[in-house]
Scaffold this motif. Structure first.
Motif, PDB file in Angstrom:
ATOM      1  N   GLY A   1       0.934  -1.129   0.091  1.00  0.00           N
ATOM      2  CA  GLY A   1       0.065  -0.009  -0.139  1.00  0.00           C
ATOM      3  C   GLY A   1       0.731   1.276  -0.029  1.00  0.00           C
ATOM      4  O   GLY A   1       0.162   2.448  -0.266  1.00  0.00           O
ATOM      5  N   LEU A   2       2.152   1.131   0.188  1.00  0.00           N
ATOM      6  CA  LEU A   2       2.898   2.541   0.206  1.00  0.00           C
ATOM      7  C   LEU A   2       3.398   2.480  -1.361  1.00  0.00           C
ATOM      8  O   LEU A   2       3.276   1.813  -2.135  1.00  0.00           O
ATOM      9  N   PRO A   3       3.923   3.707  -1.429  1.00  0.00           N
ATOM     10  CA  PRO A   3       4.366   4.247  -2.655  1.00  0.00           C
ATOM     11  C   PRO A   3       5.592   3.161  -3.174  1.00  0.00           C
ATOM     12  O   PRO A   3       6.282   2.790  -2.272  1.00  0.00           O
ATOM     13  N   ASN A   4       5.682   2.964  -4.626  1.00  0.00           N
ATOM     14  CA  ASN A   4       6.549   1.970  -5.086  1.00  0.00           C
ATOM     15  C   ASN A   4       6.609   0.601  -4.441  1.00  0.00           C
ATOM     16  O   ASN A   4       7.707  -0.066  -4.093  1.00  0.00           O
ATOM     17  N   SER A   5       5.665   0.073  -4.084  1.00  0.00           N
ATOM     18  CA  SER A   5       5.357  -1.256  -3.469  1.00  0.00           C
ATOM     19  C   SER A   5       4.831  -2.383  -4.287  1.00  0.00           C
ATOM     20  O   SER A   5       5.203  -3.502  -3.902  1.00  0.00           O
ATOM     21  N   CYS A   6       4.578  -2.140  -5.492  1.00  0.00           N
ATOM     22  CA  CYS A   6       4.029  -2.838  -6.477  1.00  0.00           C
ATOM     23  C   CYS A   6       2.872  -3.967  -5.630  1.00  0.00           C
ATOM     24  O   CYS A   6       3.145  -5.101  -5.856  1.00  0.00           O
ATOM     25  N   SER A   7       1.907  -3.175  -5.077  1.00  0.00           N
ATOM     26  CA  SER A   7       0.888  -3.982  -4.502  1.00  0.00           C
ATOM     27  C   SER A   7      -0.585  -3.493  -5.098  1.00  0.00           C
ATOM     28  O   SER A   7      -0.563  -2.369  -5.575  1.00  0.00           O
ATOM     29  N   PRO A   8      -1.589  -4.407  -5.295  1.00  0.00           N
ATOM     30  CA  PRO A   8      -2.989  -4.137  -5.589  1.00  0.00           C
ATOM     31  C   PRO A   8      -3.627  -3.270  -4.715  1.00  0.00           C
ATOM     32  O   PRO A   8      -4.683  -2.793  -4.692  1.00  0.00           O
ATOM     33  N   VAL A   9      -3.052  -3.150  -3.318  1.00  0.00           N
ATOM     34  CA  VAL A   9      -3.518  -2.449  -2.325  1.00  0.00           C
ATOM     35  C   VAL A   9      -3.193  -1.051  -2.047  1.00  0.00           C
ATOM     36  O   VAL A   9      -1.906  -0.958  -2.014  1.00  0.00           O
ATOM     37  N   GLY A  10      -3.750  -0.131  -1.978  1.00  0.00           N
ATOM     38  CA  GLY A  10      -3.206   1.217  -1.733  1.00  0.00           C
ATOM     39  C   GLY A  10      -3.188   2.178  -2.970  1.00  0.00           C
ATOM     40  O   GLY A  10      -3.553   1.648  -4.204  1.00  0.00           O
ATOM     41  N   THR A  11      -3.051   3.362  -2.692  1.00  0.00           N
ATOM     42  CA  THR A  11      -3.200   4.399  -4.104  1.00  0.00           C
ATOM     43  C   THR A  11      -1.898   4.264  -4.858  1.00  0.00           C
ATOM     44  O   THR A  11      -1.692   4.840  -6.042  1.00  0.00           O
ATOM     45  N   GLY A  12      -0.568   4.183  -3.928  1.00  0.00           N
ATOM     46  CA  GLY A  12       0.639   4.354  -4.568  1.00  0.00           C
ATOM     47  C   GLY A  12       1.233   2.836  -5.096  1.00  0.00           C
ATOM     48  O   GLY A  12       2.644   2.864  -5.343  1.00  0.00           O
ATOM     49  N   GLY A  13       0.630   2.044  -4.945  1.00  0.00           N
ATOM     50  CA  GLY A  13       1.237   0.496  -5.202  1.00  0.00           C
ATOM     51  C   GLY A  13       1.535   0.256  -6.638  1.00  0.00           C
ATOM     52  O   GLY A  13       2.357  -0.591  -7.074  1.00  0.00           O
ATOM     53  N   GLN A  14       0.799   0.922  -7.509  1.00  0.00           N
ATOM     54  CA  GLN A  14       1.204   0.779  -9.197  1.00  0.00           C
ATOM     55  C   GLN A  14       2.377   1.188  -9.458  1.00  0.00           C
ATOM     56  O   GLN A  14       3.040   0.831 -10.379  1.00  0.00           O
ATOM     57  N   THR A  15       3.037   2.235  -8.970  1.00  0.00           N
ATOM     58  CA  THR A  15       4.250   2.757  -8.989  1.00  0.00           C
ATOM     59  C   THR A  15       5.534   1.881  -8.981  1.00  0.00           C
ATOM     60  O   THR A  15       6.403   2.006  -9.880  1.00  0.00           O
ATOM     61  N   GLY A  16       5.466   1.198  -8.100  1.00  0.00           N
ATOM     62  CA  GLY A  16       6.555   0.176  -7.831  1.00  0.00           C
ATOM     63  C   GLY A  16       6.618  -0.854  -8.776  1.00  0.00           C
ATOM     64  O   GLY A  16       7.535  -1.438  -9.094  1.00  0.00           O
ATOM     65  N   CYS A  17       5.414  -1.165  -9.480  1.00  0.00           N
ATOM     66  CA  CYS A  17       5.692  -2.260 -10.572  1.00  0.00           C
ATOM     67  C   CYS A  17       6.171  -1.911 -11.633  1.00  0.00           C
ATOM     68  O   CYS A  17       7.104  -2.601 -12.167  1.00  0.00           O
ATOM     69  N   THR A  18       6.228  -0.607 -12.176  1.00  0.00           N
ATOM     70  CA  THR A  18       6.891  -0.039 -13.329  1.00  0.00           C
ATOM     71  C   THR A  18       8.297   0.128 -12.959  1.00  0.00           C
ATOM     72  O   THR A  18       9.272  -0.482 -13.633  1.00  0.00           O
ATOM     73  N   ARG A  19       8.679   0.535 -11.655  1.00  0.00           N
ATOM     74  CA  ARG A  19      10.052   0.642 -11.199  1.00  0.00           C
ATOM     75  C   ARG A  19      10.706  -0.750 -11.116  1.00  0.00           C
ATOM     76  O   ARG A  19      11.902  -0.788 -11.569  1.00  0.00           O
ATOM     77  N   ALA A  20       9.967  -1.774 -10.779  1.00  0.00           N
ATOM     78  CA  ALA A  20      10.556  -3.090 -10.726  1.00  0.00           C
ATOM     79  C   ALA A  20      10.835  -3.744 -12.066  1.00  0.00           C
ATOM     80  O   ALA A  20      11.844  -4.118 -12.449  1.00  0.00           O
ATOM     81  N   ALA A  21      10.051  -3.463 -13.073  1.00  0.00           N
ATOM     82  CA  ALA A  21      10.212  -3.753 -14.404  1.00  0.00           C
ATOM     83  C   ALA A  21      11.275  -3.183 -15.011  1.00  0.00           C
ATOM     84  O   ALA A  21      12.071  -3.861 -15.832  1.00  0.00           O
ATOM     85  N   ILE A  22      11.417  -1.915 -14.794  1.00  0.00           N
ATOM     86  CA  ILE A  22      12.567  -1.016 -15.123  1.00  0.00           C
ATOM     87  C   ILE A  22      14.171  -1.687 -14.637  1.00  0.00           C
ATOM     88  O   ILE A  22      14.991  -1.713 -15.390  1.00  0.00           O
ATOM     89  N   ARG A  23      14.002  -1.810 -13.389  1.00  0.00           N
ATOM     90  CA  ARG A  23      15.049  -2.385 -12.687  1.00  0.00           C
ATOM     91  C   ARG A  23      15.633  -3.648 -13.285  1.00  0.00           C
ATOM     92  O   ARG A  23      16.741  -4.035 -13.507  1.00  0.00           O
ATOM     93  N   GLN A  24      14.438  -4.658 -13.640  1.00  0.00           N
ATOM     94  CA  GLN A  24      14.681  -5.947 -14.229  1.00  0.00           C
ATOM     95  C   GLN A  24      15.246  -5.878 -15.564  1.00  0.00           C
ATOM     96  O   GLN A  24      16.184  -6.620 -16.078  1.00  0.00           O
ATOM     97  N   TRP A  25      14.770  -4.899 -16.359  1.00  0.00           N
ATOM     98  CA  TRP A  25      15.164  -4.776 -17.659  1.00  0.00           C
ATOM     99  C   TRP A  25      16.883  -4.107 -17.794  1.00  0.00           C
ATOM    100  O   TRP A  25      17.533  -4.618 -18.477  1.00  0.00           O
TER     101      TRP A  25
END
Length: 135
Positions: free
Chosen positions: A94-118
């Motif tokens: 639920g925190l920003p950059n967490s890549c979780s479906p819970v909370g308002t800032g969870g979606q930003t972490g998924c993008t950052r994780a994908a960029i880090r992996q790439w």
């Protein structure tokens, strides 16, 4: 009435002790022996001795098979870093950059994780190409 009370009193009183002869005496010595593996029970040499043998398994110094190789699943058997990571991962939801479906800032972490992996895959490919080019 008196006879029934007298009868009840006689039934409640202890029985007189019996006189035992020399053949009715308990043994003077009783040995209790634990046997391991293929050991045999020793024979008695004295008629006033009783030997009681029990099979105790493979070895006196070996843990019984049912208790061997059991994985520990309690909190004390986990490494401290694994426990801390689990708590941090749970609290991060639920925190920003967490890549979780819970909370308002969870979606930003998924993008950052994908960029880090790439980026990591790109670095690995460059390192592999450099090793292949070196004779």
């Amino acid at each position: 009435m008196i006879s029934s009370l007298l009868f009840a009193a006689l039934m409640a009183s202890p029985a007189p002790a019996q006189v035992r002869g020399p053949q009715d005496e308990p043994p003077k010595r009783v040995r209790s022996i634990l046997l391991y593996g293929d050991e045999q029970c020793p024979k008695t040499e004295d008629p006033d001795e009783i030997v009681v043998c029990a099979n105790a398994g493979e070895s006196p110094y070996r843990i019984p098979k049912r208790f061997r190789n059991q994985p520990k699943e309690d909190a004390g058997s986990n490494a401290w870093t694994n426990r801390v990571e689990a708590v941090e991962q749970f609290n991060r939801a639920g925190l920003p950059n967490s890549c979780s479906p819970v909370g308002t800032g969870g979606q930003t972490g998924c993008t950052r994780a994908a960029i880090r992996q790439w980026y990591q895959e790109r670095l690995d490919a460059k390192a592999k190409a450099a090793r292949a080019a070196t004779p």
